[in-house]
Design a protein around this motif. Structure first.
Motif, PDB file in Angstrom:
ATOM      1  N   ALA A  53       0.838  -1.205   0.000  1.00  0.00           N
ATOM      2  CA  ALA A  53       0.000   0.000   0.000  1.00  0.00           C
ATOM      3  C   ALA A  53       0.873   1.256   0.000  1.00  0.00           C
ATOM      4  O   ALA A  53       0.575   2.229  -0.705  1.00  0.00           O
ATOM      5  CB  ALA A  53      -0.933  -0.016   1.205  1.00  0.00           C
ATOM      6  N   ARG A  91      -9.387  -8.700   2.133  1.00  0.00           N
ATOM      7  CA  ARG A  91      -8.524  -7.522   2.348  1.00  0.00           C
ATOM      8  C   ARG A  91      -7.656  -7.250   1.129  1.00  0.00           C
ATOM      9  O   ARG A  91      -7.471  -6.096   0.732  1.00  0.00           O
ATOM     10  CB  ARG A  91      -7.628  -7.734   3.569  1.00  0.00           C
ATOM     11  CG  ARG A  91      -8.365  -7.644   4.875  1.00  0.00           C
ATOM     12  CD  ARG A  91      -7.448  -7.805   6.064  1.00  0.00           C
ATOM     13  NE  ARG A  91      -6.434  -6.778   6.085  1.00  0.00           N
ATOM     14  CZ  ARG A  91      -5.192  -6.970   6.536  1.00  0.00           C
ATOM     15  NH1 ARG A  91      -4.817  -8.131   7.005  1.00  0.00           N
ATOM     16  NH2 ARG A  91      -4.319  -5.987   6.544  1.00  0.00           N
ATOM     17  N   LEU A  95      -7.804  -3.876  -1.278  1.00  0.00           N
ATOM     18  CA  LEU A  95      -6.649  -3.049  -1.651  1.00  0.00           C
ATOM     19  C   LEU A  95      -6.556  -2.937  -3.165  1.00  0.00           C
ATOM     20  O   LEU A  95      -6.315  -1.866  -3.708  1.00  0.00           O
ATOM     21  CB  LEU A  95      -5.358  -3.624  -1.072  1.00  0.00           C
ATOM     22  CG  LEU A  95      -4.070  -2.896  -1.476  1.00  0.00           C
ATOM     23  CD1 LEU A  95      -4.102  -1.425  -1.057  1.00  0.00           C
ATOM     24  CD2 LEU A  95      -2.856  -3.609  -0.900  1.00  0.00           C
ATOM     25  N   ASP A  98      -8.963  -0.447  -4.351  1.00  0.00           N
ATOM     26  CA  ASP A  98      -8.498   0.914  -4.059  1.00  0.00           C
ATOM     27  C   ASP A  98      -7.446   1.375  -5.067  1.00  0.00           C
ATOM     28  O   ASP A  98      -7.338   2.566  -5.361  1.00  0.00           O
ATOM     29  CB  ASP A  98      -7.900   0.999  -2.651  1.00  0.00           C
ATOM     30  CG  ASP A  98      -8.940   0.830  -1.563  1.00  0.00           C
ATOM     31  OD1 ASP A  98     -10.153   0.936  -1.855  1.00  0.00           O
ATOM     32  OD2 ASP A  98      -8.536   0.575  -0.409  1.00  0.00           O
TER      33      ASP A  98
END
Length: 117
Positions: A53, A91, A95, A98
């Motif tokens: 990230a 999860r 991500l 995103d």
């Protein structure tokens, strides 16, 4: 890091991929020439997932994320009872969502899972 070449066929056309393995944060030079980035993390390492990230955010600061094709790859070669999976599929997919324009794969070199994909 290393450099690799691989010829692939997509929609009947041959393409030569020039692959450069990078360790660490992207810099301006890397961001300027990359057409695609594959972020790889270990499914049994929270810190490697968090680092992805951060690296993505750095890449976006250097170059608009919509200009680069992205893939997120979770590796699972070392998952065991003593080294359990800590990054769940939901999860990782969140991500990837995103990141936009991002594909997600889980791989396992030991069993050949999604290695060619």
């Amino acid at each position: 890091g290393g450099q690799f070449k691989r010829e692939v066929t997509v929609d009947g056309q041959s393409h030569l991929l020039l692959i450069r393995e990078e360790a660490g944060a992207p810099d301006a030079q890397f961001a300027s020439w990359a057409d695609a980035v594959i972020f790889v993390f270990s499914l049994e390492s929270e810190s490697s997932f968090e680092e992805v990230a951060q690296l993505h955010a750095l890449l976006c600061d250097l170059r608009g994320a919509s200009d680069v094709a992205l893939a997120l790859v979770g590796t699972q070669d070392k998952i065991s009872s003593s080294s359990p999976r800590v990054v769940e599929d939901a999860r990782a997919r969140a991500l990837c969502g995103d990141m936009r324009r991002c594909l997600y794969y889980e791989t396992c070199a030991t069993y050949g899972l999604n290695v060619d994909r």
